[in-house]
Design an enzyme around this catalytic site. Structure first.
Site, PDB file in Angstrom:
ATOM      1  N   THR A 181     -52.764 -43.655 -84.105  1.00 47.20           N
ATOM      2  CA  THR A 181     -53.691 -44.514 -84.787  1.00 47.20           C
ATOM      3  C   THR A 181     -53.856 -45.709 -83.867  1.00 47.20           C
ATOM      4  O   THR A 181     -53.003 -45.946 -83.036  1.00 47.20           O
ATOM      5  CB  THR A 181     -53.048 -45.001 -86.105  1.00 47.20           C
ATOM      6  OG1 THR A 181     -52.551 -43.880 -86.810  1.00 47.20           O
ATOM      7  CG2 THR A 181     -54.016 -45.744 -86.956  1.00 47.20           C
ATOM      8  N   ARG A 209     -59.259 -33.499 -94.408  1.00 46.98           N
ATOM      9  CA  ARG A 209     -57.982 -34.189 -94.648  1.00 46.98           C
ATOM     10  C   ARG A 209     -58.122 -35.674 -94.348  1.00 46.98           C
ATOM     11  O   ARG A 209     -58.676 -36.073 -93.335  1.00 46.98           O
ATOM     12  CB  ARG A 209     -56.891 -33.583 -93.772  1.00 46.98           C
ATOM     13  CG  ARG A 209     -55.531 -34.298 -93.857  1.00 46.98           C
ATOM     14  CD  ARG A 209     -55.345 -35.307 -92.730  1.00 46.98           C
ATOM     15  NE  ARG A 209     -53.983 -35.873 -92.730  1.00 46.98           N
ATOM     16  CZ  ARG A 209     -53.591 -36.828 -91.882  1.00 46.98           C
ATOM     17  NH1 ARG A 209     -54.425 -37.326 -90.999  1.00 46.98           N
ATOM     18  NH2 ARG A 209     -52.371 -37.295 -91.950  1.00 46.98           N
ATOM     19  N   VAL A 210     -57.595 -36.509 -95.232  1.00 52.24           N
ATOM     20  CA  VAL A 210     -57.598 -37.954 -95.020  1.00 52.24           C
ATOM     21  C   VAL A 210     -56.153 -38.438 -95.003  1.00 52.24           C
ATOM     22  O   VAL A 210     -55.358 -38.080 -95.871  1.00 52.24           O
ATOM     23  CB  VAL A 210     -58.393 -38.659 -96.137  1.00 52.24           C
ATOM     24  CG1 VAL A 210     -58.254 -40.170 -96.045  1.00 52.24           C
ATOM     25  CG2 VAL A 210     -59.855 -38.265 -96.068  1.00 52.24           C
ATOM     26  N   GLY A 211     -55.809 -39.218 -93.996  1.00 49.25           N
ATOM     27  CA  GLY A 211     -54.469 -39.794 -93.897  1.00 49.25           C
ATOM     28  C   GLY A 211     -54.435 -41.207 -94.446  1.00 49.25           C
ATOM     29  O   GLY A 211     -55.290 -41.598 -95.240  1.00 49.25           O
ATOM     30  N   ASP A 212     -53.458 -41.982 -94.007  1.00 43.81           N
ATOM     31  CA  ASP A 212     -53.286 -43.318 -94.585  1.00 43.81           C
ATOM     32  C   ASP A 212     -54.222 -44.368 -93.996  1.00 43.81           C
ATOM     33  O   ASP A 212     -54.436 -45.413 -94.617  1.00 43.81           O
ATOM     34  CB  ASP A 212     -51.836 -43.795 -94.405  1.00 43.81           C
ATOM     35  CG  ASP A 212     -51.452 -43.938 -92.946  1.00 43.81           C
ATOM     36  OD1 ASP A 212     -51.689 -42.990 -92.169  1.00 43.81           O
ATOM     37  OD2 ASP A 212     -50.924 -45.002 -92.564  1.00 43.81           O
ATOM     38  N   GLY A 233     -48.501 -43.610 -88.348  1.00 42.18           N
ATOM     39  CA  GLY A 233     -47.433 -42.633 -88.487  1.00 42.18           C
ATOM     40  C   GLY A 233     -47.928 -41.431 -89.251  1.00 42.18           C
ATOM     41  O   GLY A 233     -49.135 -41.192 -89.333  1.00 42.18           O
ATOM     42  N   GLY A 235     -49.332 -39.772 -91.861  1.00 41.65           N
ATOM     43  CA  GLY A 235     -50.146 -40.366 -92.913  1.00 41.65           C
ATOM     44  C   GLY A 235     -49.791 -39.947 -94.325  1.00 41.65           C
ATOM     45  O   GLY A 235     -49.864 -40.757 -95.256  1.00 41.65           O
TER      46      GLY A 235
END
Lengths: 318, 318
Positions: A181, A209-212, A233, A235
């Site tokens: 990131t 897909r969506v991470g943090d 990191g 997510g």
């Protein structure tokens, strides 16, 4: 508020397994130079007169992140990791700690600098989060050029995807910089803290897909009364731990220092969840904080005394 | 953990401006009956032997929410509000407080019960959040039928959209139930707390807009050591305030009771942001909590003594 407070910026270019022996001198130098360039780009904004347009911590974090999005070295913008379908899908978010305004986008494929679009969602829409084609339609209305997805794709990321898809598990988990990131946190002369994060997500991630990174509270959070934080990191774990807000909440409600709060979340809570990664942050006194439980985190800061540091591994001289 | 703890369930069908004089007796009765049906559906699950499959708080909140998603009365599943483009786009999330596992979907258009898909993202994928067509492709792989968007659309929601689009501002903000959400929080005999939320979002929202409902930390959060919370209100503010996690953080770090924490966030913090809405919650002792700053919140609970209450307006007898 006084117009002569301390200024500072801290940035990261991803936390994860960074093997010192695999990093050639040439590549290491390239990372250090680009991190320095990004930190200086953001800091320069902060040194402008606060009466000048474009001198806020919002402008500063955008300036720093754009440098990293435009570089192939980092997993954001150009050089983003590839999805299972070998395309690039990017997420970004920004939050400003005075008004608690925020903007986020997820799953965009044709926006050169996703962090700019997150900022426009914050400033120029009634919404906080826009996803996919809806986010790109908003971008078109606001004068953005939609560029071909091939712009973001690099041969290095294609090799990385093939390597992961050829392993027996085909896991999308952390492996030699297969996640990562970029992020920045800055405080300006008015004491306003802004945090922002941008990413291509996780190599071999499934489409959608969506991470943090675009999740306010998880990847990004800012509140002038406590701190600004940007995370990097794995997510999925960072969402479940609501990392950025949890750090700020510990500062606010437990009354502990930002470094301690960050270490509690990163070195204890996330470690117990077997979640790899780290965070950067700034507190209202312009103190800069790093915390990570991985072997390395690409990072740099220019602190309130104007001192630059650029680091990759653990240890303050690395 | 002991296998004989108290059980309880609390549900909501949306918080907002509910004008008593506009609610006919017939419609009010319909709401109260459906809320009771949903609460009983969830509670029945909790009364099963904990050795039985399908007796967990996860199963309970799903059972309750499916009743509301299948009813046209609520803004979730069938009867969801319409986007600016007169289509339905739905979001949902679920979080389980023992493992801190979570699942969320956003922007789905063809899934009859979005909350079931959120649960499958939690249980059957490596990811926490899937959006748009990516979420629907995951659904197809797991045996879901993709149904036509027209299934969700109702004449009442079309009239509501036209009314809002015909006003001069065309604002997407709260207006006679133009926003709303359904949610449920339950605690099972093992002391495991699950929270879940499902919604069609905001009337006249632009395509791709995501509110707080699918955001872990904002619309939904659960941690067995503190509480489970599901929120309903003006999503943009609820994201910025990280409502559900902030309530749990106040319980954990300030050591206050869940009711006080919920009231601090809903009646002070959100009120100061001019953000309308409310929350439901359950603490580890199975105490049930409501808090809202709007004129009403459709809600029901069956508490640890097995007592049912069904409420719409302010005041404990309403």
């Amino acid at each position: 508020m006084a117009n002569a407070g301390p200024i500072a910026i801290v940035i990261h270019g991803g936390a994860g397994t960074i093997a010192r022996e695999k990093l050639t001198d040439e590549v290491e130098v390239a990372y250090r130079q680009k991190l320095e360039e990004a930190a200086r780009a953001g800091y320069e904004v902060l040194t402008r007169s606060s009466k000048e347009k474009g001198s806020s911590s919002i402008d500063a974090v955008i300036a720093a992140i754009v440098v990293m999005e435009d570089s192939e070295l980092f997993n954001a913008g150009k050089g983003s990791v590839l999805t299972h379908a070998a395309t690039v899908e990017m997420d970004a978010s920004i939050m400003e700690g005075e008004s608690l305004n925020a903007g986020a986008i997820a799953g965009v494929r044709h926006i050169r600098n996703p962090i700019r679009l997150a900022r426009d969602v914050m400033s120029r829409s009634d919404h906080v989060m826009l996803i996919g084609e809806g986010a790109e339609s908003f971008a078109l209305e606001h004068g953005y050029e939609l560029i071909d997805n091939s712009y973001f794709q690099t041969p290095q990321r294609m090799r990385q995807l093939q390597r992961i898809q050829n392993t027996t598990t085909g896991t999308a988990l952390s492996e030699d910089n297969s996640l990562g990131t970029v992020g920045a946190v800055a405080i300006d002369r008015n004491g306003n803290i802004t945090a922002a994060t941008s990413t291509g997500g996780m190599t071999n991630k499934r489409f959608g897909r969506v991470g943090d990174s675009p999740i306010i509270g998880a990847g990004t959070y800012a509140d002038n009364s406590a701190c600004g934080v940007s995370a990097s990191g794995h997510g999925e774990y960072f969402i479940r731990a609501v990392v950025a807000h949890d750090i700020c909440a510990r500062v606010m409600y437990k009354g502990i220092a930002l470094q301690q709060a960050a270490d509690e979340v990163v070195l204890i809570k996330l470690k117990n969840m077997h979640a790899e990664g780290g965070v950067i942050g700034i507190d209202p006194q312009a103190n800069v904080v790093f915390s990570f439980n991985s072997t390395g985190m690409y990072r740099a800061a220019i602190d309130k005394d104007g001192e630059l540091e650029v680091l990759i591994f653990k240890g303050i001289s690395d």
